[in-house]
Design a protein around this motif. Structure first.
Motif, PDB file in Angstrom:
ATOM      1  N   ALA A  85     -44.774  -9.676 -11.815  1.00 26.82           N
ATOM      2  CA  ALA A  85     -44.810  -9.963 -10.378  1.00 26.82           C
ATOM      3  C   ALA A  85     -43.396 -10.043  -9.803  1.00 26.82           C
ATOM      4  CB  ALA A  85     -45.561 -11.267 -10.124  1.00 26.82           C
ATOM      5  N   PHE A  86     -42.471 -10.661 -10.545  1.00 21.21           N
ATOM      6  CA  PHE A  86     -41.083 -10.717 -10.082  1.00 21.21           C
ATOM      7  C   PHE A  86     -40.481  -9.315  -9.987  1.00 21.21           C
ATOM      8  CE2 PHE A  86     -36.519 -10.999 -11.051  1.00 21.21           C
ATOM      9  CZ  PHE A  86     -36.115 -11.748  -9.949  1.00 21.21           C
ATOM     10  N   LEU A  87     -40.707  -8.482 -11.009  1.00 25.10           N
ATOM     11  CA  LEU A  87     -40.189  -7.113 -10.977  1.00 25.10           C
ATOM     12  C   LEU A  87     -40.802  -6.316  -9.832  1.00 25.10           C
ATOM     13  CD1 LEU A  87     -40.113  -6.205 -14.776  1.00 25.10           C
ATOM     14  CD2 LEU A  87     -38.151  -6.648 -13.277  1.00 25.10           C
ATOM     15  N   LEU A  88     -42.069  -6.538  -9.558  1.00 23.57           N
ATOM     16  CA  LEU A  88     -42.724  -5.843  -8.452  1.00 23.57           C
ATOM     17  C   LEU A  88     -42.108  -6.236  -7.113  1.00 23.57           C
ATOM     18  CD1 LEU A  88     -45.026  -3.900  -7.725  1.00 23.57           C
ATOM     19  CD2 LEU A  88     -46.525  -5.882  -7.577  1.00 23.57           C
ATOM     20  N   VAL A  89     -41.808  -7.499  -6.949  1.00 23.03           N
ATOM     21  CA  VAL A  89     -41.152  -7.949  -5.709  1.00 23.03           C
ATOM     22  C   VAL A  89     -39.775  -7.308  -5.574  1.00 23.03           C
ATOM     23  CG1 VAL A  89     -40.148  -9.974  -4.575  1.00 23.03           C
ATOM     24  CG2 VAL A  89     -42.443 -10.104  -5.522  1.00 23.03           C
ATOM     25  N   VAL A  90     -39.026  -7.262  -6.667  1.00 25.16           N
ATOM     26  CA  VAL A  90     -37.681  -6.669  -6.626  1.00 25.16           C
ATOM     27  C   VAL A  90     -37.758  -5.188  -6.277  1.00 25.16           C
ATOM     28  CG1 VAL A  90     -35.692  -6.064  -8.056  1.00 25.16           C
ATOM     29  CG2 VAL A  90     -36.639  -8.363  -8.158  1.00 25.16           C
ATOM     30  N   VAL A  91     -38.674  -4.460  -6.904  1.00 18.16           N
ATOM     31  CA  VAL A  91     -38.789  -3.019  -6.632  1.00 18.16           C
ATOM     32  C   VAL A  91     -39.221  -2.767  -5.197  1.00 18.16           C
ATOM     33  CG1 VAL A  91     -40.163  -0.978  -7.217  1.00 18.16           C
ATOM     34  CG2 VAL A  91     -39.176  -2.348  -9.027  1.00 18.16           C
ATOM     35  N   ILE A  92     -40.106  -3.581  -4.676  1.00 21.86           N
ATOM     36  CA  ILE A  92     -40.546  -3.399  -3.287  1.00 21.86           C
ATOM     37  C   ILE A  92     -39.411  -3.714  -2.315  1.00 21.86           C
ATOM     38  CG2 ILE A  92     -42.081  -4.347  -1.507  1.00 21.86           C
ATOM     39  CD1 ILE A  92     -44.231  -4.540  -3.664  1.00 21.86           C
ATOM     40  N   TRP A 142     -46.202   1.590  -8.225  1.00 18.48           N
ATOM     41  CA  TRP A 142     -47.604   1.788  -8.615  1.00 18.48           C
ATOM     42  C   TRP A 142     -47.842   1.371 -10.067  1.00 18.48           C
ATOM     43  CZ3 TRP A 142     -51.473   2.110  -5.497  1.00 18.48           C
ATOM     44  CH2 TRP A 142     -51.280   2.606  -4.205  1.00 18.48           C
ATOM     45  N   THR A 143     -46.873   1.660 -10.928  1.00 13.63           N
ATOM     46  CA  THR A 143     -47.014   1.287 -12.336  1.00 13.63           C
ATOM     47  C   THR A 143     -47.035  -0.227 -12.498  1.00 13.63           C
ATOM     48  OG1 THR A 143     -45.861   3.302 -12.981  1.00 13.63           O
ATOM     49  CG2 THR A 143     -46.028   1.572 -14.632  1.00 13.63           C
ATOM     50  N   LEU A 144     -46.108  -0.912 -11.840  1.00 11.74           N
ATOM     51  CA  LEU A 144     -46.064  -2.374 -11.938  1.00 11.74           C
ATOM     52  C   LEU A 144     -47.292  -3.023 -11.302  1.00 11.74           C
ATOM     53  CD1 LEU A 144     -42.285  -3.071 -11.248  1.00 11.74           C
ATOM     54  CD2 LEU A 144     -43.521  -3.464 -13.386  1.00 11.74           C
ATOM     55  N   ALA A 145     -47.776  -2.472 -10.198  1.00 12.86           N
ATOM     56  CA  ALA A 145     -48.968  -3.028  -9.553  1.00 12.86           C
ATOM     57  C   ALA A 145     -50.193  -2.859 -10.449  1.00 12.86           C
ATOM     58  CB  ALA A 145     -49.194  -2.360  -8.203  1.00 12.86           C
ATOM     59  N   THR A 146     -50.313  -1.689 -11.081  1.00 14.39           N
ATOM     60  CA  THR A 146     -51.428  -1.455 -12.001  1.00 14.39           C
ATOM     61  C   THR A 146     -51.315  -2.359 -13.218  1.00 14.39           C
ATOM     62  OG1 THR A 146     -51.489   0.846 -11.261  1.00 14.39           O
ATOM     63  CG2 THR A 146     -52.638   0.323 -13.310  1.00 14.39           C
ATOM     64  N   LEU A 147     -50.113  -2.503 -13.758  1.00 15.91           N
ATOM     65  CA  LEU A 147     -49.896  -3.370 -14.910  1.00 15.91           C
ATOM     66  C   LEU A 147     -50.226  -4.829 -14.569  1.00 15.91           C
ATOM     67  CD1 LEU A 147     -48.861  -3.599 -17.839  1.00 15.91           C
ATOM     68  CD2 LEU A 147     -46.580  -3.938 -16.878  1.00 15.91           C
ATOM     69  N   LEU A 148     -49.861  -5.257 -13.383  1.00 18.29           N
ATOM     70  CA  LEU A 148     -50.161  -6.617 -12.950  1.00 18.29           C
ATOM     71  C   LEU A 148     -51.670  -6.844 -12.870  1.00 18.29           C
ATOM     72  CD1 LEU A 148     -48.974  -9.320 -11.930  1.00 18.29           C
ATOM     73  CD2 LEU A 148     -49.148  -8.391  -9.632  1.00 18.29           C
ATOM     74  N   LEU A 149     -52.389  -5.886 -12.316  1.00 20.92           N
ATOM     75  CA  LEU A 149     -53.838  -6.008 -12.207  1.00 20.92           C
ATOM     76  C   LEU A 149     -54.493  -6.041 -13.587  1.00 20.92           C
ATOM     77  CD1 LEU A 149     -56.258  -6.070 -10.272  1.00 20.92           C
ATOM     78  CD2 LEU A 149     -56.323  -3.595 -10.448  1.00 20.92           C
ATOM     79  N   VAL A 150     -54.038  -5.189 -14.501  1.00 25.89           N
ATOM     80  CA  VAL A 150     -54.586  -5.160 -15.859  1.00 25.89           C
ATOM     81  C   VAL A 150     -54.295  -6.467 -16.589  1.00 25.89           C
ATOM     82  CG1 VAL A 150     -54.347  -4.026 -18.110  1.00 25.89           C
ATOM     83  CG2 VAL A 150     -54.596  -2.658 -16.050  1.00 25.89           C
ATOM     84  N   LEU A 151     -53.079  -6.993 -16.444  1.00 28.41           N
ATOM     85  CA  LEU A 151     -52.738  -8.260 -17.099  1.00 28.41           C
ATOM     86  C   LEU A 151     -53.589  -9.416 -16.576  1.00 28.41           C
ATOM     87  CD1 LEU A 151     -48.850  -8.099 -17.372  1.00 28.41           C
ATOM     88  CD2 LEU A 151     -50.496  -8.117 -19.238  1.00 28.41           C
ATOM     89  N   ILE A 152     -53.847  -9.419 -15.285  1.00 28.08           N
ATOM     90  CA  ILE A 152     -54.669 -10.486 -14.706  1.00 28.08           C
ATOM     91  C   ILE A 152     -56.095 -10.406 -15.244  1.00 28.08           C
ATOM     92  CG2 ILE A 152     -55.715 -11.282 -12.549  1.00 28.08           C
ATOM     93  CD1 ILE A 152     -53.044 -10.584 -11.187  1.00 28.08           C
ATOM     94  N   LEU A 153     -56.632  -9.194 -15.325  1.00 24.43           N
ATOM     95  CA  LEU A 153     -57.988  -9.046 -15.848  1.00 24.43           C
ATOM     96  C   LEU A 153     -58.063  -9.386 -17.332  1.00 24.43           C
ATOM     97  CD1 LEU A 153     -59.124  -5.808 -13.991  1.00 24.43           C
ATOM     98  CD2 LEU A 153     -59.808  -8.165 -13.536  1.00 24.43           C
ATOM     99  N   LEU A 154     -57.058  -8.997 -18.101  1.00 25.26           N
ATOM    100  CA  LEU A 154     -57.064  -9.306 -19.531  1.00 25.26           C
ATOM    101  C   LEU A 154     -56.831 -10.789 -19.808  1.00 25.26           C
ATOM    102  CD1 LEU A 154     -55.184  -6.261 -21.098  1.00 25.26           C
ATOM    103  CD2 LEU A 154     -57.615  -6.804 -21.213  1.00 25.26           C
ATOM    104  N   SER A 155     -56.102 -11.456 -18.925  1.00 27.36           N
ATOM    105  CA  SER A 155     -55.863 -12.882 -19.132  1.00 27.36           C
ATOM    106  C   SER A 155     -57.155 -13.682 -19.010  1.00 27.36           C
ATOM    107  CB  SER A 155     -54.825 -13.405 -18.141  1.00 27.36           C
ATOM    108  OG  SER A 155     -55.353 -13.397 -16.828  1.00 27.36           O
TER     109      SER A 155
END
Length: 118
Positions: free
Chosen positions: A15-22, A59-72
């Motif tokens: 999430a931090f990396l996604l904020v930085v990239v955006i 897009w990669t970080l957003a998808t990774l974030l969604l997958v991590l949330i679902l797997l958690s």
């Protein structure tokens, strides 16, 4: 360290990396910046390859974030603990509760005050 804790750490980092990239990306549309006279400054540092990399990484970080949330959700410890509510307990629903001794529900062998005066 539990699996859920590892997922939480990964979610925070992504999430931090996604904020930085955006925040690094240049605005693409008109938005508020063009209405206040900032429309000409959008071309200042825009390189096409950098923009493509930032778009793909977003897009990669957003998808990774969604997958991590679902797997958690799968990593949450749901041990065989007692339910917090008696309504959720299956055994409590089938157990009969004794009735309190009330004047309508008194045992037959007790004497009433009227019987003792005879």
């Amino acid at each position: 360290m539990s699996t859920f804790t590892i997922f939480l750490i990964l979610i925070v980092v992504v999430a931090f990396l996604l904020v930085v990239v955006i925040m690094v990306q240049n605005p693409k549309g008109g938005g508020l910046s063009s209405s206040f006279g900032g429309g000409g400054t959008q071309q200042l540092g825009g390189v096409k390859k950098t923009t493509d990399f930032l778009d793909k990484s977003t897009w990669t970080l957003a998808t990774l974030l969604l997958v991590l949330i679902l797997l958690s959700n799968l990593a949450i410890d749901r041990g065989a603990k007692e339910p917090e509510s008696k309504a959720l307990d299956q055994d409590a629903a089938t157990t009969e509760q004794p009735l309190p001794n009330t004047p309508l529900n008194k045992p037959d062998n007790t004497a009433t005050p009227a019987d003792s005066t005879k």
